[in-house]
Design an enzyme around this catalytic site. Sequence first.
Site, PDB file in Angstrom:
ATOM      1  N   ASP A   1      24.190  19.504   6.075  1.00 56.94           N
ATOM      2  CA  ASP A   1      22.826  19.536   5.575  1.00 56.94           C
ATOM      3  C   ASP A   1      22.151  20.905   5.722  1.00 56.94           C
ATOM      4  O   ASP A   1      20.950  21.017   5.833  1.00 56.94           O
ATOM      5  CB  ASP A   1      21.997  18.469   6.277  1.00 56.94           C
ATOM      6  CG  ASP A   1      22.356  18.390   7.743  1.00 56.94           C
ATOM      7  OD1 ASP A   1      22.612  19.448   8.330  1.00 56.94           O
ATOM      8  OD2 ASP A   1      22.408  17.276   8.284  1.00 56.94           O
ATOM      9  N   GLU A   2      22.953  21.922   5.757  1.00 53.32           N
ATOM     10  CA  GLU A   2      22.400  23.265   5.855  1.00 53.32           C
ATOM     11  C   GLU A   2      23.125  24.194   4.902  1.00 53.32           C
ATOM     12  O   GLU A   2      24.332  24.116   4.755  1.00 53.32           O
ATOM     13  CB  GLU A   2      22.623  23.814   7.270  1.00 53.32           C
ATOM     14  CG  GLU A   2      21.536  23.485   8.240  1.00 53.32           C
ATOM     15  CD  GLU A   2      21.926  23.976   9.605  1.00 53.32           C
ATOM     16  OE1 GLU A   2      21.968  25.207   9.795  1.00 53.32           O
ATOM     17  OE2 GLU A   2      22.221  23.132  10.460  1.00 53.32           O
TER      18      GLU A   2
END
Length: 613
Positions: free
Chosen positions: A206-207
């Site tokens: 998620d980055e």
Amino acid sequence: MNYDMNYDNNYDEINECENEEKDEYNNVKEKINENENKTDKVTDNVLYRLSLNPNKGGLQNVDKDKVNKIIYEVSKGSAFFKNAKEREKIHTERIKEMKKKYIELKKRTLDYEKQKIENLMKKMENERDLSQYIVHIDMSKSMISTANYEERKYGVRSAMPGYIALKLCKDLILVPPRHKKYHEVSLEIRKVISSYDPNYCPASVDEVFLNITNFLEKNPLYTPSKVTEEIRQKIFEKTKLTASAGIAPNLMLAKICSDMNKPNGQTELKNDANEVEKFVKLLPIGKVSGIGKVTERTLNELGIKTCGELKENMIYIRELFKPATYQFLLNVSLGIGKTIINNKWERKSISVERTFSNISDEQELYNKLLDISFKLAQDVEKENLKGKSVTLKLKTSGFEILTRCLTISKFIHKQEDIYKVGKKILDSCIEENPNQSYRLMGLRLSSFLDSKKNISLDKFVKIIDNKNTVDILAQKKEYECPVCYKVIRVDYLNEFEKHVNNCLNNVEDIKQSEFIENKKYNKKFKLNDKESDYKQIIKNDKIDNTTSEDYYHKGKQRLNNKSNNQIKHDVSSTSSKLICPICKSSIFCSTNEELNRHIDICLNNDIIKNYET
DNA sequence: AAAAGAAGGACCC
DNA sequence: GCCCAGGGTCCTTCTGAA
């Protein structure tokens, strides 16, 4: 309390928050001491360890007081807590030593060193690269499994044991994560992002890091923050998920920035030396990715809380820490970080581990090993890997972690093989400590044979040229096989190719020779009782005499040849002459490096073939 | 003597 | 009703040698 700081405008707020944190921390401590009648330092520090990290996002408005107390009370007395205490004691001891050293150093003048380090820092600052616009996008707070924002209000964090989480938040419903959904979503997001920077790098599920410098050049009407705004907007439209973002001249700063305006906002740090310096000066060290609990506390105890203070103290840091850490902290203190996004990630290991209720029974442990080796083999197969190091990890019922690693000379991937090696290690662990009970077991495979990566014929030709010995297109030459680590003399390259193929095919099985070669291991793990032991462990593995001989020699050879650049061409030299177990050619080893190159070449035999024709 | 391998930790998500 | 994850990377220290 409001931790939603705006670094762009008000730097003083940071200090205020720091103080508030401290007050609050002391507050909790006092309360607990009241209740528990405990004042020892260890407990104090353990609390620090177990407590919430107020630096992380999403924790504003949490009654930390209460949360900490609950965590403490539920945890105390548990094996986990005891272990944490123990570790803390060791850490505290270490810090004490450092402090002593620090005080000694402070007594000295160190003018010369100070000057030197100042020059260095100036130089680094002058060379600071401010040409890039890096964006870090962080979705984690809106989609991560265990602790969403609602839950965080109650102080629930990820990786928190369920029973503690439930005490904090009675209505908590633990929802199993839906990985598929995540995958879809992150694909969507990446699609969006790639249109701004095709070379973006997913830093985790998620980055994402991306470099918008090019985009800005091509679209002069945009500003960095406008681009970022747009990206976040598009992400929201596609996925209904919010994202926070940071814009800065390097990766490290961008990441810190993205953390400042969560969960749905962005922070920009201008590409300006003064801005960066100002920003970094008051930045709490704990905000930096790479500085965790331990380092943070260590530095705190030395009176260093912000990167500015870190900068002031670099002379001492240099003496107090190891070179790599010093280098890292030096960069941190100046706000210098990578400006190039490297999206080429290659895995170095693959592992599976499982926690379970304590097991001391031997048979049950072997069963676990079997399960885990299956799972690992599955994963290994998916990734199409072959490795030659197997690591067994065990966690005792007292939360002590131990790892044992065994490297064999063949690259393996099959479940039976992984199990065989794992079992060997487990055997010795059990023998060492017969009645120990464990709560976790894990297996890891590493030291991969990388068949695809990095193999270009150009490289090969170059190497050969450098050595000025062999030309790839010439005949009757020597080549080093990447698999068996040996130099092969062949008339035609296809012979060599054949050799490599053979080697690769034979990589599969673990033979007795593998274990015999590993003398150190044998000694250490008491495996001297060769025949009988091996027969049990490695069933159906016939012993190929030639092979085992050769591998034995190879092991010897490597040890003998550590430093010398010796004799590539001396066929009669007994110490360097080897028969390749695969193609039976004579080979001559010199350094491992060369052998490794050889490996690359063999693996690339297709390319070689093409080249030849 | 130097390089490598092993074991242990710190960190990150 | 369970009872602080699991998957990685990198750094440091120690060992050691046929």
